[in-house]
Design a protein around this motif. Structure first.
Motif, PDB file in Angstrom:
ATOM      1  N   ASP A 158      17.846  28.093  36.347  1.00  0.00           N
ATOM      2  CA  ASP A 158      19.213  28.577  37.005  1.00  0.00           C
ATOM      3  C   ASP A 158      18.665  27.579  38.820  1.00  0.00           C
ATOM      4  O   ASP A 158      19.534  27.660  39.935  1.00  0.00           O
ATOM      5  CB  ASP A 158      18.744  29.894  37.658  1.00  0.00           C
ATOM      6  CG  ASP A 158      19.766  30.165  36.251  1.00  0.00           C
ATOM      7  OD1 ASP A 158      20.621  29.738  35.678  1.00  0.00           O
ATOM      8  OD2 ASP A 158      19.517  31.276  36.167  1.00  0.00           O
ATOM      9  N   THR A 159      17.031  26.919  39.063  1.00  0.00           N
ATOM     10  CA  THR A 159      17.112  26.566  40.398  1.00  0.00           C
ATOM     11  C   THR A 159      16.279  25.292  40.012  1.00  0.00           C
ATOM     12  O   THR A 159      15.860  24.796  39.022  1.00  0.00           O
ATOM     13  CB  THR A 159      16.031  27.378  41.653  1.00  0.00           C
ATOM     14  OG1 THR A 159      15.038  27.262  40.375  1.00  0.00           O
ATOM     15  CG2 THR A 159      17.478  28.869  41.996  1.00  0.00           C
ATOM     16  N   TYR A 160      16.286  24.739  41.357  1.00  0.00           N
ATOM     17  CA  TYR A 160      16.007  22.974  41.108  1.00  0.00           C
ATOM     18  C   TYR A 160      15.405  22.841  42.432  1.00  0.00           C
ATOM     19  O   TYR A 160      16.235  22.910  43.782  1.00  0.00           O
ATOM     20  CB  TYR A 160      16.637  21.922  40.674  1.00  0.00           C
ATOM     21  CG  TYR A 160      16.469  19.898  40.729  1.00  0.00           C
ATOM     22  CD1 TYR A 160      15.798  20.424  40.252  1.00  0.00           C
ATOM     23  CD2 TYR A 160      16.787  19.580  41.811  1.00  0.00           C
ATOM     24  CE1 TYR A 160      15.025  18.319  40.372  1.00  0.00           C
ATOM     25  CE2 TYR A 160      16.152  18.264  41.778  1.00  0.00           C
ATOM     26  CZ  TYR A 160      15.444  17.848  40.815  1.00  0.00           C
ATOM     27  OH  TYR A 160      14.478  17.099  41.542  1.00  0.00           O
ATOM     28  N   SER A 161      13.747  22.867  43.374  1.00  0.00           N
ATOM     29  CA  SER A 161      13.658  22.826  43.945  1.00  0.00           C
ATOM     30  C   SER A 161      12.601  21.977  44.657  1.00  0.00           C
ATOM     31  O   SER A 161      11.830  20.795  43.978  1.00  0.00           O
ATOM     32  CB  SER A 161      12.468  24.087  44.464  1.00  0.00           C
ATOM     33  OG  SER A 161      13.160  25.038  44.517  1.00  0.00           O
ATOM     34  N   PRO A 169      11.970  12.159  47.463  1.00  0.00           N
ATOM     35  CA  PRO A 169      10.481  11.919  47.525  1.00  0.00           C
ATOM     36  C   PRO A 169       9.752  12.952  48.085  1.00  0.00           C
ATOM     37  O   PRO A 169      10.715  13.593  49.351  1.00  0.00           O
ATOM     38  CB  PRO A 169       9.516  10.995  48.972  1.00  0.00           C
ATOM     39  CG  PRO A 169      10.546   9.752  49.047  1.00  0.00           C
ATOM     40  CD  PRO A 169      12.058  10.798  49.061  1.00  0.00           C
ATOM     41  N   ALA A 170       9.985  14.397  47.039  1.00  0.00           N
ATOM     42  CA  ALA A 170       9.196  15.318  46.769  1.00  0.00           C
ATOM     43  C   ALA A 170       8.175  15.808  45.910  1.00  0.00           C
ATOM     44  O   ALA A 170       8.759  15.148  44.669  1.00  0.00           O
ATOM     45  CB  ALA A 170      10.668  16.630  47.365  1.00  0.00           C
ATOM     46  N   ASP A 171       8.221  16.757  45.415  1.00  0.00           N
ATOM     47  CA  ASP A 171       7.445  17.546  45.357  1.00  0.00           C
ATOM     48  C   ASP A 171       8.092  18.050  43.968  1.00  0.00           C
ATOM     49  O   ASP A 171       8.638  18.728  44.882  1.00  0.00           O
ATOM     50  CB  ASP A 171       6.613  18.515  45.188  1.00  0.00           C
ATOM     51  CG  ASP A 171       4.833  17.580  46.108  1.00  0.00           C
ATOM     52  OD1 ASP A 171       4.802  16.037  45.404  1.00  0.00           O
ATOM     53  OD2 ASP A 171       4.230  18.306  46.557  1.00  0.00           O
ATOM     54  N   VAL A 172       8.664  18.432  43.286  1.00  0.00           N
ATOM     55  CA  VAL A 172       9.873  19.545  42.199  1.00  0.00           C
ATOM     56  C   VAL A 172       8.896  20.243  41.671  1.00  0.00           C
ATOM     57  O   VAL A 172       8.238  20.515  41.013  1.00  0.00           O
ATOM     58  CB  VAL A 172      10.240  18.271  41.347  1.00  0.00           C
ATOM     59  CG1 VAL A 172      11.172  19.226  40.507  1.00  0.00           C
ATOM     60  CG2 VAL A 172      10.983  17.107  42.146  1.00  0.00           C
ATOM     61  N   ASP A 173       9.949  21.239  41.471  1.00  0.00           N
ATOM     62  CA  ASP A 173       9.394  22.400  41.006  1.00  0.00           C
ATOM     63  C   ASP A 173      10.237  22.330  40.237  1.00  0.00           C
ATOM     64  O   ASP A 173      12.020  23.222  40.811  1.00  0.00           O
ATOM     65  CB  ASP A 173       9.600  23.478  42.004  1.00  0.00           C
ATOM     66  CG  ASP A 173       9.252  25.150  41.058  1.00  0.00           C
ATOM     67  OD1 ASP A 173       8.957  25.252  40.655  1.00  0.00           O
ATOM     68  OD2 ASP A 173       9.043  25.524  41.993  1.00  0.00           O
ATOM     69  N   GLU A 174      11.059  23.058  39.435  1.00  0.00           N
ATOM     70  CA  GLU A 174      11.566  23.408  38.025  1.00  0.00           C
ATOM     71  C   GLU A 174      11.242  24.695  37.537  1.00  0.00           C
ATOM     72  O   GLU A 174      11.453  24.756  35.974  1.00  0.00           O
ATOM     73  CB  GLU A 174      11.843  22.095  37.011  1.00  0.00           C
ATOM     74  CG  GLU A 174      12.871  21.390  38.071  1.00  0.00           C
ATOM     75  CD  GLU A 174      13.370  19.460  36.816  1.00  0.00           C
ATOM     76  OE1 GLU A 174      14.257  20.287  37.034  1.00  0.00           O
ATOM     77  OE2 GLU A 174      12.100  19.059  36.958  1.00  0.00           O
ATOM     78  N   ASP A 175      10.249  25.819  37.733  1.00  0.00           N
ATOM     79  CA  ASP A 175      10.216  26.756  36.786  1.00  0.00           C
ATOM     80  C   ASP A 175      11.083  27.420  36.522  1.00  0.00           C
ATOM     81  O   ASP A 175      11.018  28.337  35.241  1.00  0.00           O
ATOM     82  CB  ASP A 175       8.701  27.185  37.382  1.00  0.00           C
ATOM     83  CG  ASP A 175       8.213  26.071  37.466  1.00  0.00           C
ATOM     84  OD1 ASP A 175       7.583  25.658  36.898  1.00  0.00           O
ATOM     85  OD2 ASP A 175       6.722  26.991  38.690  1.00  0.00           O
TER      86      ASP A 175
END
Length: 198
Positions: free
Chosen positions: A144-147, A135-141
């Motif tokens: 080259d990263t996936y947070s 369970p998390a907030d996803v950042d794919e902006d």
């Protein structure tokens, strides 16, 4: 508020201290190990730490500390805990302090050995993380990263949080992708010591 706030120079220095790591091929993630790392993050991975590794002195960092008027230190530890059978992992802890705040970051970092991670390989590791259903907030902006932001707490006294970050290319250019579980916090020593400039 992001980690890149008015403390960007100090945070960048802490990140640089942490990212000088050895190299680490199966493109997999052990979800149980990942959950264990997330649980251990709030204690800065104390249960994961093995032998402390000696880090060489950094004259450039010493000079920067003198000029900028802050203090910093970092420690690196071996660990037997791995997110994947082929990964090489370590625990790194950095701390930066000035008259306004203390910023600390503990990182459980796992590297894959390939010197280049293809888009397909990156997508496979990302899918492995997604399959763990954290369970998390996803950042794919950034392509080259996936947070994954697991938790974030803010108050007048500072902020803290835990995240999982997949980087396609580790800071060490001889290594491939890395997955890090990160516990970062800022403790204000003065009013507004952990706030953005904005």
């Amino acid at each position: 508020m992001t980690l890149l706030s008015k403390y960007q120079p100090k945070i960048a220095i802490a990140a640089a201290l942490l990212l000088c790591v050895p190299e680490v091929s199966a493109l997999e993630v052990d979800c149980t190990a990942l959950n264990d790392a997330i649980s251990a993050s709030w204690q800065d991975f104390a249960a994961f730490r093995g032998a402390r590794r000696e880090l060489p002195p950094d004259p450039e960092m010493a000079e920067l500390q003198r000029i900028e008027g802050f203090s910093s230190n970092r420690d690196e530890y071996a660990t037997e805990r791995r997110l994947a059978a082929a990964a090489i992992c370590s625990v790194l802890v950095a701390r930066v302090e000035d008259p306004e705040s203390i910023i600390s970051e503990a990182r459980y970092n796992c590297l894959w050995p390939s010197t280049r991670t293809s888009p397909a390989q990156f997508a496979q590791i990302r899918k492995a993380l997604q399959d763990c259903r954290i369970p998390a907030d996803v950042d794919e902006d950034d392509p080259d990263t996936y947070s994954l932001m697991i938790d974030r707490v803010e108050s007048g006294e500072g902020w803290g949080g835990v995240s999982v970050v997949l980087d396609r290319q580790a800071a060490n250019l001889d290594a491939g992708a890395s997955v890090s579980v990160i516990h970062a916090f800022c403790q204000a020593k003065t009013v507004g010591g952990c706030e953005d400039d904005d």
